[in-house]
Design a protein around this motif. Sequence first.
Motif, short mmCIF file in Angstrom:
data_model
loop_
_atom_site.label_atom_id
_atom_site.label_comp_id
_atom_site.label_asym_id
_atom_site.label_seq_id
_atom_site.Cartn_x
_atom_site.Cartn_y
_atom_site.Cartn_z
N ILE A 59 55.79 43.02 -10.15
CA ILE A 59 54.77 42.33 -10.93
C ILE A 59 53.42 42.56 -10.27
O ILE A 59 53.23 42.24 -9.09
CB ILE A 59 55.10 40.83 -11.03
N GLU A 60 52.51 43.15 -11.02
CA GLU A 60 51.17 43.39 -10.49
C GLU A 60 50.45 42.08 -10.24
O GLU A 60 50.54 41.14 -11.03
CB GLU A 60 50.36 44.25 -11.47
N ILE A 61 49.72 42.03 -9.13
CA ILE A 61 48.93 40.85 -8.80
C ILE A 61 47.53 41.06 -9.38
O ILE A 61 46.84 42.01 -9.02
CB ILE A 61 48.86 40.63 -7.27
N SER A 62 47.15 40.18 -10.29
CA SER A 62 45.86 40.29 -10.97
C SER A 62 44.71 40.32 -9.96
O SER A 62 44.67 39.53 -9.02
CB SER A 62 45.69 39.11 -11.93
N GLY A 63 43.79 41.27 -10.15
CA GLY A 63 42.63 41.38 -9.28
C GLY A 63 42.93 41.96 -7.92
O GLY A 63 42.12 41.83 -7.00
N SER A 64 44.08 42.59 -7.77
CA SER A 64 44.49 43.14 -6.47
C SER A 64 45.12 44.51 -6.68
O SER A 64 45.57 44.85 -7.77
CB SER A 64 45.51 42.20 -5.83
N ASP A 65 45.15 45.30 -5.63
CA ASP A 65 45.85 46.58 -5.70
C ASP A 65 47.28 46.44 -5.17
O ASP A 65 47.95 47.42 -4.91
CB ASP A 65 45.09 47.66 -4.94
N ARG A 66 47.74 45.20 -5.02
CA ARG A 66 49.08 44.93 -4.52
C ARG A 66 49.96 44.37 -5.62
O ARG A 66 49.48 43.95 -6.66
CB ARG A 66 49.01 43.98 -3.31
N CYS A 67 51.25 44.38 -5.36
CA CYS A 67 52.25 43.90 -6.32
C CYS A 67 53.20 42.93 -5.63
O CYS A 67 53.38 42.98 -4.42
CB CYS A 67 53.09 45.05 -6.86
N TYR A 68 53.81 42.09 -6.44
CA TYR A 68 54.95 41.31 -5.97
C TYR A 68 56.20 42.12 -6.31
O TYR A 68 56.32 42.68 -7.40
CB TYR A 68 55.05 39.97 -6.69
N GLY A 69 57.12 42.14 -5.40
CA GLY A 69 58.45 42.68 -5.65
C GLY A 69 59.41 41.51 -5.57
O GLY A 69 59.35 40.72 -4.63
N ILE A 70 60.25 41.36 -6.57
CA ILE A 70 61.22 40.27 -6.57
C ILE A 70 62.61 40.85 -6.71
O ILE A 70 62.82 41.81 -7.46
CB ILE A 70 60.93 39.24 -7.69
N VAL A 71 63.56 40.31 -5.97
CA VAL A 71 64.93 40.78 -5.97
C VAL A 71 65.85 39.60 -5.72
O VAL A 71 65.52 38.72 -4.93
CB VAL A 71 65.15 41.84 -4.85
N ALA A 72 67.00 39.59 -6.41
CA ALA A 72 67.96 38.51 -6.20
C ALA A 72 69.38 38.96 -6.52
O ALA A 72 69.60 39.91 -7.27
CB ALA A 72 67.60 37.30 -7.05
#
Length: 144
Positions: free
Chosen positions: A106-119
């Motif tokens: 999931i892209e982080i708004s206003g950032s060049d980083r993302c969240y990665g989620i795993v379960a």
Amino acid sequence: MMSICGVDCCNECDRRTECGGCQKTDGHPFGGTCIAAECMKRGGFEEFLNFKNTLISEFNALGIAGLEVSDLNLLNGYFVNLEYPLANGQSVKLLEDNNVYWGNQIEISGSDRCYGIVADDTYMLVCEYGCNGEKPEIIVYKKR
């Protein structure tokens, strides 16, 4: 080749020759465990969907700013098992390369980083990283 859960993973996977196939390995592609196949074996498609929706709710309930989960995909641990630097200078991987997890980027708004989620059945992980998994940081790693 179709998988146990009905998702045609094989046509999209460039590692299919190493895998053995979901149906052929009874839900243990790459010698690991596939969370979707396990759900199907436990309770069929209803369990598959219920588990996926439960995870979506659990991720959203974490209250992490900018993290809004609307869908999860099946992800091979090999692709999402990042190496996280620890405060003591060591690094750690938290997942199994041979397992298949529910997850998303999931892209982080206003950032060049993302969240990665795993379960999976036992743990959930939220991390943050840059392009191509650069400079990963653990945000939440918890037992479910």
